[in-house]
Scaffold this motif. Structure first.
Motif, PDB file in Angstrom:
ATOM      1  N   SER A 172      -1.024  -7.861  -8.187  1.00 25.48           N
ATOM      2  CA  SER A 172      -1.718  -6.458  -8.718  1.00 25.48           C
ATOM      3  C   SER A 172      -2.668  -6.564  -9.672  1.00 25.48           C
ATOM      4  O   SER A 172      -3.786  -6.235  -9.568  1.00 25.48           O
ATOM      5  N   VAL A 173      -2.126  -7.455 -10.738  1.00 26.88           N
ATOM      6  CA  VAL A 173      -2.896  -7.426 -11.894  1.00 26.88           C
ATOM      7  C   VAL A 173      -4.286  -8.300 -11.473  1.00 26.88           C
ATOM      8  O   VAL A 173      -5.341  -8.090 -11.873  1.00 26.88           O
ATOM      9  N   GLN A 221      -5.826  -8.515  -8.662  1.00 29.41           N
ATOM     10  CA  GLN A 221      -6.801  -7.938  -8.023  1.00 29.41           C
ATOM     11  C   GLN A 221      -7.519  -6.783  -8.685  1.00 29.41           C
ATOM     12  O   GLN A 221      -8.426  -6.192  -7.981  1.00 29.41           O
ATOM     13  N   PHE A 222      -7.285  -6.452  -9.808  1.00 26.15           N
ATOM     14  CA  PHE A 222      -8.021  -5.605 -10.842  1.00 26.15           C
ATOM     15  C   PHE A 222      -9.348  -6.456 -11.132  1.00 26.15           C
ATOM     16  O   PHE A 222     -10.331  -5.573 -11.863  1.00 26.15           O
ATOM     17  N   GLN A 281       3.383  -3.322  -0.245  1.00 23.81           N
ATOM     18  CA  GLN A 281       2.878  -2.280  -1.094  1.00 23.81           C
ATOM     19  C   GLN A 281       1.988  -1.339  -0.224  1.00 23.81           C
ATOM     20  O   GLN A 281       2.050   0.010  -0.513  1.00 23.81           O
ATOM     21  N   THR A 314       0.618   2.103  -8.237  1.00 17.45           N
ATOM     22  CA  THR A 314      -0.742   2.189  -8.616  1.00 17.45           C
ATOM     23  C   THR A 314      -1.508   1.254  -7.527  1.00 17.45           C
ATOM     24  O   THR A 314      -1.460   0.005  -7.729  1.00 17.45           O
ATOM     25  N   THR A 334      -4.520  -0.856  -6.274  1.00 14.88           N
ATOM     26  CA  THR A 334      -5.449  -1.993  -6.811  1.00 14.88           C
ATOM     27  C   THR A 334      -6.857  -1.280  -6.476  1.00 14.88           C
ATOM     28  O   THR A 334      -7.019  -0.535  -5.531  1.00 14.88           O
ATOM     29  N   GLN A 347      -7.075  -2.234  -2.611  1.00 14.55           N
ATOM     30  CA  GLN A 347      -6.418  -1.379  -1.925  1.00 14.55           C
ATOM     31  C   GLN A 347      -7.087   0.148  -1.946  1.00 14.55           C
ATOM     32  O   GLN A 347      -7.096   0.675  -1.015  1.00 14.55           O
TER      33      GLN A 347
END
Length: 298
Positions: free
Chosen positions: A81-82, A84-85, A142, A279, A281, A284
């Motif tokens: 997730s991180v 993909q930010f 996710q 949360t 991304t 997403q």
């Protein structure tokens, strides 16, 4: 206790051999053995037992395994997730869907998404409805596309991406093509090609039959939507199918369809679903938005 040691616990349960665990993790066998002994020393109990060349978890090991699976899964999810930010110009969108939307609805949406974000890689896996819901709840995935009728879980956020309707399908030469009014009793006399019980279509057919007080004659049960359509179109049987998945066959004239008679469940459709404690991304979120726009346009 660190993530490497917990990964070893998870993989020992999977492979039952230290050599296979070492190969999976890219470590040397003595390193894996060292971590195993270190973990047992740290916790003050035996976690592993050796039998006939296999490594099994003790009762204490199995207790730890339940937590290790969740912790390792969360660590992988956090890292993914991180990463993909950073931007929408690169990254990987991982998506899982049930058979019907994964085969007939998502290809168009994903192609549009690729055109908008050409640097993005996409991973799409098709699973049964039952597997998807469990994988979503257990944090193995996710983002998933479910049938609207199957998404009633308070722990999920959902966004409708397409409407749908379960309809009766039959070959063009079937007598039903000339029948003005179908009844549930009439349908119960026909041989049915059914989708597997764990699927949305299989469950929908069973619920319709129960609601209308009839019992279906299941001539065959399959786990492939394409096989089900093909068997119906080339034989004298009938079946229940998603209207979104038979557009090509209706246009070619290889299948006919009709609304289900009698009592029916509420209108169905497809939704994007994700856990409320997750949360999204930016990647997403971008896909959720384009999928929602597609439903609005329809």
């Amino acid at each position: 206790m660190n993530i490497t040691k917990l990964q070893i616990v998870v993989l020992i349960e999977k492979y039952k051999k230290v050599t296979d665990v070492a190969s999976e993790m890219g470590l040397k066998q003595p390193t894996v053995t060292f971590h195993m002994k270190s973990l047992e020393s740290e916790l003050g109990t035996s976690l592993f037992e050796y039998r006939s060349g296999r490594v099994l978890l003790t009762d204490a090991g199995r207790a730890l395994y339940q937590y290790a699976v969740r912790i390792v899964s969360l660590a992988v999810e956090a890292e993914r997730s991180v990463k993909q930010f950073s931007s929408l110009t690169s990254g990987n969108l991982e998506l899982e869907a049930s058979y019907i939307p994964g085969t007939y609805v998502l290809p168009k949406l994903l192609s549009q998404f690729i055109n908008l974000h050409p640097g993005i890689d996409i991973s799409l896996k098709v699973q049964s409805d039952l597997q998807l819901r469990e994988r979503l709840r257990s944090r193995e995935i996710q983002l998933a596309v479910l049938h609207l009728a199957d998404s009633g879980d308070d722990s999920f956020h959902t966004k409708i991406i397409a409407a749908d309707e379960a309809v009766l399908i039959f070959p063009p030469g079937h007598p039903f093509a000339q029948t003005a009014e179908l009844t549930a009793e009439l349908l119960a006399l026909e041989p049915w090609i059914q989708h597997e019980p764990a699927s949305y279509l299989g469950d929908a057919a069973d619920k319709w039959a129960q609601a209308n007080g009839v019992r279906l004659w299941n001539h065959a049960i399959v786990n492939s939507p394409e096989a089900q359509k093909r068997m119906v179109s080339e034989g004298g049987s009938v079946g229940l199918f998603s209207k979104a998945g038979i557009e090509a066959e209706l246009a070619l004239g290889s299948l006919r369809c009709a609304p289900l008679p009698g009592y029916q469940a509420k209108q169905s459709g497809f939704v994007l679903a994700w856990r409320k404690d997750h949360t999204l991304t930016p990647l997403q979120q971008a896909f959720v938005e384009i999928a929602g726009e597609s439903e609005s346009a329809d």
